[in-house]
Design a protein around this motif. Structure first.
Motif, PDB file in Angstrom:
ATOM      1  N   GLY A 137      -6.151  -4.487   3.733  1.00  0.00           N
ATOM      2  CA  GLY A 137      -7.516  -4.038   3.490  1.00  0.00           C
ATOM      3  C   GLY A 137      -7.915  -2.823   4.303  1.00  0.00           C
ATOM      4  O   GLY A 137      -9.094  -2.468   4.353  1.00  0.00           O
ATOM      5  N   ARG A 138      -6.955  -2.151   4.921  1.00  0.00           N
ATOM      6  CA  ARG A 138      -7.250  -0.992   5.780  1.00  0.00           C
ATOM      7  C   ARG A 138      -6.615   0.299   5.273  1.00  0.00           C
ATOM      8  O   ARG A 138      -6.555   1.287   5.998  1.00  0.00           O
ATOM      9  N   GLY A 139      -6.089   0.275   4.049  1.00  0.00           N
ATOM     10  CA  GLY A 139      -5.539   1.491   3.464  1.00  0.00           C
ATOM     11  C   GLY A 139      -4.034   1.648   3.571  1.00  0.00           C
ATOM     12  O   GLY A 139      -3.480   2.583   3.009  1.00  0.00           O
ATOM     13  N   PHE A 140      -3.367   0.738   4.283  1.00  0.00           N
ATOM     14  CA  PHE A 140      -1.921   0.874   4.442  1.00  0.00           C
ATOM     15  C   PHE A 140      -1.185   0.662   3.118  1.00  0.00           C
ATOM     16  O   PHE A 140      -0.222   1.364   2.820  1.00  0.00           O
ATOM     17  N   GLY A 141      -1.623  -0.289   2.328  1.00  0.00           N
ATOM     18  CA  GLY A 141      -1.002  -0.522   1.022  1.00  0.00           C
ATOM     19  C   GLY A 141      -1.143   0.689   0.123  1.00  0.00           C
ATOM     20  O   GLY A 141      -0.193   1.083  -0.567  1.00  0.00           O
ATOM     21  N   ALA A 142      -2.319   1.312   0.134  1.00  0.00           N
ATOM     22  CA  ALA A 142      -2.540   2.517  -0.668  1.00  0.00           C
ATOM     23  C   ALA A 142      -1.628   3.650  -0.206  1.00  0.00           C
ATOM     24  O   ALA A 142      -1.062   4.383  -1.027  1.00  0.00           O
ATOM     25  N   ARG A 143      -1.471   3.796   1.101  1.00  0.00           N
ATOM     26  CA  ARG A 143      -0.585   4.845   1.622  1.00  0.00           C
ATOM     27  C   ARG A 143       0.853   4.597   1.203  1.00  0.00           C
ATOM     28  O   ARG A 143       1.564   5.514   0.803  1.00  0.00           O
ATOM     29  N   LEU A 144       1.300   3.343   1.304  1.00  0.00           N
ATOM     30  CA  LEU A 144       2.666   3.016   0.908  1.00  0.00           C
ATOM     31  C   LEU A 144       2.872   3.227  -0.587  1.00  0.00           C
ATOM     32  O   LEU A 144       3.904   3.752  -1.012  1.00  0.00           O
ATOM     33  N   LEU A 145       1.899   2.844  -1.395  1.00  0.00           N
ATOM     34  CA  LEU A 145       2.021   3.022  -2.840  1.00  0.00           C
ATOM     35  C   LEU A 145       2.041   4.504  -3.200  1.00  0.00           C
ATOM     36  O   LEU A 145       2.872   4.941  -4.009  1.00  0.00           O
ATOM     37  N   ALA A 146       1.165   5.288  -2.609  1.00  0.00           N
ATOM     38  CA  ALA A 146       1.163   6.732  -2.861  1.00  0.00           C
ATOM     39  C   ALA A 146       2.499   7.347  -2.440  1.00  0.00           C
ATOM     40  O   ALA A 146       3.048   8.217  -3.130  1.00  0.00           O
ATOM     41  N   HIS A 147       3.034   6.882  -1.312  1.00  0.00           N
ATOM     42  CA  HIS A 147       4.321   7.388  -0.840  1.00  0.00           C
ATOM     43  C   HIS A 147       5.443   7.001  -1.807  1.00  0.00           C
ATOM     44  O   HIS A 147       6.316   7.819  -2.112  1.00  0.00           O
ATOM     45  N   ALA A 148       5.425   5.768  -2.294  1.00  0.00           N
ATOM     46  CA  ALA A 148       6.442   5.327  -3.257  1.00  0.00           C
ATOM     47  C   ALA A 148       6.391   6.187  -4.513  1.00  0.00           C
ATOM     48  O   ALA A 148       7.435   6.552  -5.069  1.00  0.00           O
ATOM     49  N   MET A 149       5.199   6.543  -4.946  1.00  0.00           N
ATOM     50  CA  MET A 149       5.059   7.393  -6.127  1.00  0.00           C
ATOM     51  C   MET A 149       5.622   8.787  -5.853  1.00  0.00           C
ATOM     52  O   MET A 149       6.330   9.358  -6.688  1.00  0.00           O
ATOM     53  N   GLN A 150       5.360   9.313  -4.673  1.00  0.00           N
ATOM     54  CA  GLN A 150       5.887  10.625  -4.308  1.00  0.00           C
ATOM     55  C   GLN A 150       7.414  10.589  -4.199  1.00  0.00           C
ATOM     56  O   GLN A 150       8.096  11.495  -4.667  1.00  0.00           O
ATOM     57  N   VAL A 151       7.938   9.548  -3.600  1.00  0.00           N
ATOM     58  CA  VAL A 151       9.391   9.391  -3.500  1.00  0.00           C
ATOM     59  C   VAL A 151       9.997   9.349  -4.895  1.00  0.00           C
ATOM     60  O   VAL A 151      11.011   9.996  -5.169  1.00  0.00           O
TER      61      VAL A 151
END
Length: 158
Positions: free
Chosen positions: A84-98
């Motif tokens: 709930g602090r944005g870490f999941g969103a960061r990881l998901l955005a990173h996975a999309m970029q990868v």
């Protein structure tokens, strides 16, 4: 989530030295966790494996497999106390970029329908359901279906 509210993070390639911390999170957040061997096999197979650290603390991780035009998000998790602090969103955005960097045109994933938080995150990023895998996940009683979601990597996301 506003960029100014996102926690400061480092996204680093996962290695064998991260696995004790990764497994602590995995065992805490899943009733049927991956094993050390699953993670080690993913690293050794050349999958794109990442850890997310905030102030040095490992708070989450992601495992992405690339096959032809698709990237498959095999595992993405955030420590229960850090959700709930944005870490999941960061990881998901990173996975999309990868995925984009690997030449994939789509990112595919499976998610338990009972994982309401994850389903909400994926929908916020514009993932669309393309199917259901019946009895995909182990459950305490029987098996649970998986929703199959996909996102075209050329599209703008949340």
């Amino acid at each position: 989530m506003s960029a100014c509210l996102m926690p400061a993070v480092e996204l680093l390639p996962m290695n064998e030295h991260d696995l004790d911390e990764v497994l602590r999170i995995e065992i805490d957040v899943y009733a049927f966790p991956w094993s050390r061997g699953n993670f080690l096999d993913s690293i050794n197979a050349g999958y794109s494996c990442w850890v997310c650290r905030s102030a040095g603390e490992l708070v989450g991780y992601a495992v992405i497999m690339h096959a032809v035009d698709d990237a498959h998000l095999l595992n993405v998790s955030v420590a229960a106390r850090r959700q709930g602090r944005g870490f999941g969103a960061r990881l998901l955005a990173h996975a999309m970029q990868v995925g984009r960097e690997l030449g994939a045109t789509t990112l595919l994933l499976e998610v338990r329908p009972s994982n309401v938080k994850a389903v909400g995150l994926y929908k916020a990023f514009g993932f669309q359901q393309i199917g259901v895998r019946r009895g995909y996940y182990p459950a305490h009683v029987g098996r649970e279906d998986a929703l199959v979601l996909t996102h075209a990597l050329g599209e703008v996301s949340a």
